[in-house]
Design a protein around this motif. Structure first.
Motif, PDB file in Angstrom:
ATOM      1  N   ARG A   1      38.082  19.224  -0.112  1.00 43.66           N
ATOM      2  CA  ARG A   1      38.254  19.236   1.332  1.00 43.66           C
ATOM      3  C   ARG A   1      38.451  17.818   1.841  1.00 43.66           C
ATOM      4  NH1 ARG A   1      33.624  23.464   3.528  1.00 43.66           N
ATOM      5  NH2 ARG A   1      34.798  25.364   3.159  1.00 43.66           N
ATOM      6  N   LYS A   2      39.353  17.660   2.789  1.00 43.50           N
ATOM      7  CA  LYS A   2      39.545  16.379   3.466  1.00 43.50           C
ATOM      8  C   LYS A   2      39.564  16.681   4.951  1.00 43.50           C
ATOM      9  CE  LYS A   2      42.626  12.383   3.830  1.00 43.50           C
ATOM     10  NZ  LYS A   2      43.901  11.788   3.397  1.00 43.50           N
ATOM     11  N   LEU A   3      38.717  16.014   5.713  1.00 42.49           N
ATOM     12  CA  LEU A   3      38.541  16.382   7.113  1.00 42.49           C
ATOM     13  C   LEU A   3      38.613  15.166   8.013  1.00 42.49           C
ATOM     14  CD1 LEU A   3      35.971  17.995   5.343  1.00 42.49           C
ATOM     15  CD2 LEU A   3      36.646  19.508   7.178  1.00 42.49           C
ATOM     16  N   HIS A   4      38.990  15.399   9.260  1.00 42.46           N
ATOM     17  CA  HIS A   4      38.915  14.332  10.254  1.00 42.46           C
ATOM     18  C   HIS A   4      38.693  14.959  11.622  1.00 42.46           C
ATOM     19  CE1 HIS A   4      43.227  15.521  10.354  1.00 42.46           C
ATOM     20  NE2 HIS A   4      43.156  15.210  11.625  1.00 42.46           N
ATOM     21  N   VAL A   5      38.031  14.221  12.512  1.00 42.41           N
ATOM     22  CA  VAL A   5      37.746  14.736  13.846  1.00 42.41           C
ATOM     23  C   VAL A   5      39.013  14.700  14.678  1.00 42.41           C
ATOM     24  CG1 VAL A   5      36.378  14.416  15.936  1.00 42.41           C
ATOM     25  CG2 VAL A   5      35.361  13.942  13.697  1.00 42.41           C
ATOM     26  N   THR A   6      39.298  15.785  15.371  1.00 42.16           N
ATOM     27  CA  THR A   6      40.486  15.856  16.209  1.00 42.16           C
ATOM     28  C   THR A   6      40.237  15.154  17.535  1.00 42.16           C
ATOM     29  OG1 THR A   6      39.798  17.935  17.179  1.00 42.16           O
ATOM     30  CG2 THR A   6      41.129  18.061  15.179  1.00 42.16           C
TER      31      THR A   6
ATOM     32  N   PRO B   1      25.807  20.773   2.744  1.00 32.92           N
ATOM     33  CA  PRO B   1      26.950  19.855   2.686  1.00 32.92           C
ATOM     34  C   PRO B   1      27.891  19.950   3.880  1.00 32.92           C
ATOM     35  CG  PRO B   1      26.609  20.897   0.559  1.00 32.92           C
ATOM     36  CD  PRO B   1      25.683  21.585   1.514  1.00 32.92           C
ATOM     37  N   ASP B   2      27.979  21.110   4.515  1.00 36.65           N
ATOM     38  CA  ASP B   2      28.868  21.262   5.673  1.00 36.65           C
ATOM     39  C   ASP B   2      28.511  20.324   6.816  1.00 36.65           C
ATOM     40  OD1 ASP B   2      30.307  23.214   4.412  1.00 36.65           O
ATOM     41  OD2 ASP B   2      29.507  24.891   5.587  1.00 36.65           O
ATOM     42  N   GLU B   3      27.243  19.973   6.915  1.00 42.12           N
ATOM     43  CA  GLU B   3      26.799  19.187   8.061  1.00 42.12           C
ATOM     44  C   GLU B   3      27.558  17.864   8.167  1.00 42.12           C
ATOM     45  OE1 GLU B   3      22.535  18.848   8.567  1.00 42.12           O
ATOM     46  OE2 GLU B   3      22.226  20.717   7.481  1.00 42.12           O
ATOM     47  N   ARG B   4      27.852  17.247   7.017  1.00 45.57           N
ATOM     48  CA  ARG B   4      28.521  15.943   7.047  1.00 45.57           C
ATOM     49  C   ARG B   4      29.930  16.061   7.591  1.00 45.57           C
ATOM     50  NH1 ARG B   4      28.177  11.776   2.132  1.00 45.57           N
ATOM     51  NH2 ARG B   4      26.055  11.831   2.965  1.00 45.57           N
ATOM     52  N   TRP B   5      30.739  17.014   7.061  1.00 47.48           N
ATOM     53  CA  TRP B   5      32.122  17.068   7.524  1.00 47.48           C
ATOM     54  C   TRP B   5      32.261  17.673   8.908  1.00 47.48           C
ATOM     55  CZ3 TRP B   5      34.752  21.619   8.526  1.00 47.48           C
ATOM     56  CH2 TRP B   5      34.297  22.807   7.926  1.00 47.48           C
ATOM     57  N   LEU B   6      31.246  18.419   9.347  1.00 50.26           N
ATOM     58  CA  LEU B   6      31.272  18.952  10.702  1.00 50.26           C
ATOM     59  C   LEU B   6      30.771  17.941  11.733  1.00 50.26           C
ATOM     60  CD1 LEU B   6      29.937  22.566  10.074  1.00 50.26           C
ATOM     61  CD2 LEU B   6      32.257  21.947  10.804  1.00 50.26           C
ATOM     62  N   GLY B   7      30.125  16.857  11.271  1.00 53.67           N
ATOM     63  CA  GLY B   7      29.624  15.846  12.185  1.00 53.67           C
ATOM     64  C   GLY B   7      28.335  16.231  12.873  1.00 53.67           C
ATOM     65  N   ILE B   8      27.508  17.066  12.231  1.00 49.76           N
ATOM     66  CA  ILE B   8      26.223  17.461  12.800  1.00 49.76           C
ATOM     67  C   ILE B   8      25.105  17.035  11.845  1.00 49.76           C
ATOM     68  CG2 ILE B   8      27.190  19.409  14.075  1.00 49.76           C
ATOM     69  CD1 ILE B   8      26.180  21.254  11.930  1.00 49.76           C
ATOM     70  N   GLU B   9      23.898  16.964  12.376  1.00 46.34           N
ATOM     71  CA  GLU B   9      22.745  16.605  11.550  1.00 46.34           C
ATOM     72  C   GLU B   9      21.521  17.338  12.064  1.00 46.34           C
ATOM     73  OE1 GLU B   9      20.057  12.734  10.194  1.00 46.34           O
ATOM     74  OE2 GLU B   9      21.809  12.479  11.502  1.00 46.34           O
ATOM     75  N   CYS B  10      20.989  18.204  11.218  1.00 45.12           N
ATOM     76  CA  CYS B  10      19.793  18.946  11.613  1.00 45.12           C
ATOM     77  C   CYS B  10      18.570  18.037  11.563  1.00 45.12           C
ATOM     78  CB  CYS B  10      19.580  20.131  10.678  1.00 45.12           C
ATOM     79  SG  CYS B  10      20.746  21.473  10.928  1.00 45.12           S
ATOM     80  N   ARG B  11      17.824  18.028  12.644  1.00 45.26           N
ATOM     81  CA  ARG B  11      16.569  17.291  12.710  1.00 45.26           C
ATOM     82  C   ARG B  11      15.425  18.236  12.365  1.00 45.26           C
ATOM     83  NH1 ARG B  11      19.893  15.212  16.694  1.00 45.26           N
ATOM     84  NH2 ARG B  11      20.051  12.935  16.735  1.00 45.26           N
TER      85      ARG B  11
ATOM     86  N   ARG C   1      43.449  23.136   9.214  1.00 44.77           N
ATOM     87  CA  ARG C   1      42.843  24.313   9.853  1.00 44.77           C
ATOM     88  C   ARG C   1      41.713  23.850  10.766  1.00 44.77           C
ATOM     89  NH1 ARG C   1      40.163  29.581   6.757  1.00 44.77           N
ATOM     90  NH2 ARG C   1      40.380  31.045   8.496  1.00 44.77           N
ATOM     91  N   VAL C   2      41.658  24.399  11.972  1.00 40.64           N
ATOM     92  CA  VAL C   2      40.703  23.918  12.979  1.00 40.64           C
ATOM     93  C   VAL C   2      39.373  24.647  12.855  1.00 40.64           C
ATOM     94  CG1 VAL C   2      40.245  23.643  15.442  1.00 40.64           C
ATOM     95  CG2 VAL C   2      42.564  23.305  14.555  1.00 40.64           C
ATOM     96  N   ALA C   3      38.302  23.859  12.693  1.00 38.37           N
ATOM     97  CA  ALA C   3      36.942  24.387  12.681  1.00 38.37           C
ATOM     98  C   ALA C   3      36.256  24.030  13.992  1.00 38.37           C
ATOM     99  CB  ALA C   3      36.160  23.812  11.500  1.00 38.37           C
ATOM    100  N   VAL C   4      35.410  24.938  14.488  1.00 41.26           N
ATOM    101  CA  VAL C   4      34.705  24.733  15.751  1.00 41.26           C
ATOM    102  C   VAL C   4      33.199  24.686  15.488  1.00 41.26           C
ATOM    103  CG1 VAL C   4      34.381  25.543  18.119  1.00 41.26           C
ATOM    104  CG2 VAL C   4      36.515  26.082  16.890  1.00 41.26           C
TER     105      VAL C   4
END
Length: 216
Positions: free
Chosen positions: A206-211, A121-131, A33-36
């Motif tokens: 959950r198992k995720l990868h960047v498209t 926890p979402d930040e890791r699989w989404l590839g973002i990091e709040c500063r 499933r695609v997350a944006v």
């Protein structure tokens, strides 16, 4: 842990009653499933007046006191239990309130300037990091009885303005690409879409990868 399990069971039962088996299964089991992921600088928000609501409605920050004393009412018990769980974890919640009824809410994990990390926890699989000075927004819900009339946009935009007043300079979030109403709200508010990711979930895993494709 007991409160969390209770909340999940109540949530599943209420989702089943309101939306049916198909929606429930889509929420707990999916393949590729695609997350944006999205981001928005809070110095370029649309004015609150762009999404005017009736005078008996307002966006405000939730607190354990407001919920504990039942001064605010959720129509769905699962959302009430989830709100207590999130507040206990240190997350901040905002709600669009009609009278004393919560018509919709949204949550965030922020990292205040000079403060301790409150990452999600979402930040890791989404590839973002709040500063420091940034926030991750998540789990927006609008009661089906109150949907329409730009309520979702008013809730999200009002929340971003409140975060800005509290010193947050940038916000992140995500929506599912197959969720057309969420796509419309995020594009209406001018969120910038980042590199998409695909998620596979079996119950709680959950198992995720960047498209390979970028933002739309």
């Amino acid at each position: 842990m007991l409160r969390y399990c209770k909340m999940r069971l109540v949530q599943a039962r209420e989702m089943l009653l309101v939306a049916g088996w198909r929606t429930l299964l889509r929420d707990i089991v999916y393949l590729n499933r695609v997350a944006v992921p999205v981001e928005i600088p809070l110095d370029s928000l649309r004015p609150v007046t762009d999404f005017t609501r009736p005078p008996d409605e307002a966006v405000l920050e939730l607190s354990a006191e407001l919920l504990g004393e039942r001064r605010l009412v959720y129509r769905f018990r699962s959302r009430y239990l989830k709100a207590l769980t999130y507040l206990g974890k240190g997350y901040r919640g905002f709600a669009l309130v009609k009278g004393n009824t919560v018509a919709g809410d949204i949550w965030c994990a922020d990292r205040p300037q000079g403060g301790r990390s409150c990452n999600h926890p979402d930040e890791r699989w989404l590839g973002i990091e709040c500063r420091p000075g940034e926030a991750y927004t998540f789990d927006m819900f609008v009661d089906p009885a109150h949907r329409g009339g730009n309520l979702a946009a008013a809730l999200q935009n009002g929340t971003l303005h409140l975060l800005k007043k509290r010193g947050i300079t940038k916000a992140y979030g995500f929506f599912w690409a197959d969720n057309v109403p969420a796509l419309w709200v995020h594009r209406t508010l001018r969120w910038h879409e980042l590199q998409r990711v695909r998620a596979t979930r079996l119950l709680l895993s959950r198992k995720l990868h960047v498209t390979s494709h970028g933002a739309a």
